[in-house]
Design an enzyme around this catalytic site. Sequence first.
Site, PDB file in Angstrom:
ATOM      1  CG  ASP A   1     118.895  27.184  40.095  1.00  0.00           C
ATOM      2  OD1 ASP A   1     118.778  28.368  40.490  1.00  0.00           O
ATOM      3  OD2 ASP A   1     119.200  26.913  38.914  1.00  0.00           O
ATOM      4  CB  SER A   2     115.005  29.721  40.070  1.00  0.00           C
ATOM      5  OG  SER A   2     116.004  29.814  39.061  1.00  0.00           O
TER       6      SER A   2
ATOM      7  CB  CYS B   1     123.525  33.305  36.018  1.00  0.00           C
ATOM      8  SG  CYS B   1     121.964  32.384  35.874  1.00  0.00           S
TER       9      CYS B   1
ATOM     10  CB  CYS C   1     120.502  29.677  42.601  1.00  0.00           C
ATOM     11  SG  CYS C   1     119.632  31.161  42.089  1.00  0.00           S
TER      12      CYS C   1
ATOM     13  CE1 TYR D   1     112.958  31.343  43.136  1.00  0.00           C
ATOM     14  CE2 TYR D   1     115.140  30.854  43.990  1.00  0.00           C
ATOM     15  CZ  TYR D   1     113.779  30.605  43.981  1.00  0.00           C
ATOM     16  OH  TYR D   1     113.252  29.638  44.796  1.00  0.00           O
ATOM     17  N   GLY D   2     115.713  35.965  39.138  1.00  0.00           N
ATOM     18  CA  GLY D   2     116.367  37.242  38.807  1.00  0.00           C
ATOM     19  C   GLY D   2     115.397  38.391  38.620  1.00  0.00           C
TER      20      GLY D   2
ATOM     21  CG  HIS E   1     119.834  29.021  34.329  1.00  0.00           C
ATOM     22  ND1 HIS E   1     119.613  29.097  35.686  1.00  0.00           N
ATOM     23  CD2 HIS E   1     118.735  28.415  33.800  1.00  0.00           C
ATOM     24  CE1 HIS E   1     118.421  28.566  35.969  1.00  0.00           C
ATOM     25  NE2 HIS E   1     117.870  28.151  34.842  1.00  0.00           N
TER      26      HIS E   1
HETATM   27  N1  DGL Z   1     120.390  29.881  38.250  1.00  0.00           N
HETATM   28  C1  DGL Z   1     120.179  31.153  38.777  1.00  0.00           C
HETATM   29  C2  DGL Z   1     121.394  31.925  39.160  1.00  0.00           C
HETATM   30  O1  DGL Z   1     122.433  31.349  39.303  1.00  0.00           O
HETATM   31  C3  DGL Z   1     118.859  31.809  38.760  1.00  0.00           C
HETATM   32  C4  DGL Z   1     118.359  32.344  37.487  1.00  0.00           C
HETATM   33  C5  DGL Z   1     116.981  32.943  37.685  1.00  0.00           C
HETATM   34  O2  DGL Z   1     116.098  32.229  38.157  1.00  0.00           O
HETATM   35  O3  DGL Z   1     116.800  34.134  37.367  1.00  0.00           O
HETATM   36  O4  DGL Z   1     121.351  33.110  39.352  1.00  0.00           O
END
Ligand code: DGL
Length: 268
Positions: free
Chosen positions: A8-9, A185, A74, A40-41, A187
Amino acid sequence: MADVLFIDSGVGGLSVWREVKLLNPNLGCTYVFDNRFFPYGEKPDDIIVERCVRMTKAVMASSSTAFDLVVVACNTASTVALPAMRSALSVPVVGVVPAVKPAAQLSASNVIGLLATPATIRRSYIDRLIAEHASNCRVIRVGSSLLVRMAEEKLKHGRVRSGNMSEILKDFIAEPHLDTVVLGCTHFPWLKNEIEGALPDGIRCIDSGEAIARRVGSLLSAGGGDEGGRTGPPKCHALMTDAGCEDYLSYRQLFQNLGFEDLGELTI
Ligand code: DGL
């Protein structure tokens, strides 16, 4: 016993790791996160694809563990990097798909919300997912990197400033018929209480963590993953791409609390 690599990020993908471990307690796990490129978004697609492939190959090349499977924990990465990862690797790669299909099946009003990163909500992958599995629904999309940062903060420091939650979720709150929100997401399950608390009563939030855990279990048992490979107790290790960051000690404490052996650096 089998070993699985998670990427993941940030540390949000631990929501997927948690579900996978709950259902498959004998798994050895390595969790790698790209904090150098977080979030990553907000990154271009080609950078995300390149980082995911490079990161995974680097762990596999440098580790003494023979991984049986990779989980892309992710949504932002899964919705764009899976084809490249599958062609670069010789083990199965499981991605996280936002739970749009179960949401469409659960919704009584046929009005559902998709809460994800700004990158995920505009992907053609999501357009196809909705066309295939939720064509009878109106899908309201909300993309937020602020929420991603809030979840990362909560995991690192144990607290969250949820003051602007209603502002972030205003498009959902304004929709009187909405009854189901997809946490698209990895998170966001860490903020489920705060998100549900800011939404009108009776709206349920769902994610795909448990479905991923079942998928991992069935792929490993189909591949005989539980019999071959590692002997000895299952261990969990963590790696990050920038261990020189100012929050290193908070990250290390988090992984220690979750029972991980160590937190090292992956140099790529
Ligand atoms: N955990 C991430 C997801 O499921 C990435 C969030 C990010 O880095 O922007 O999209």
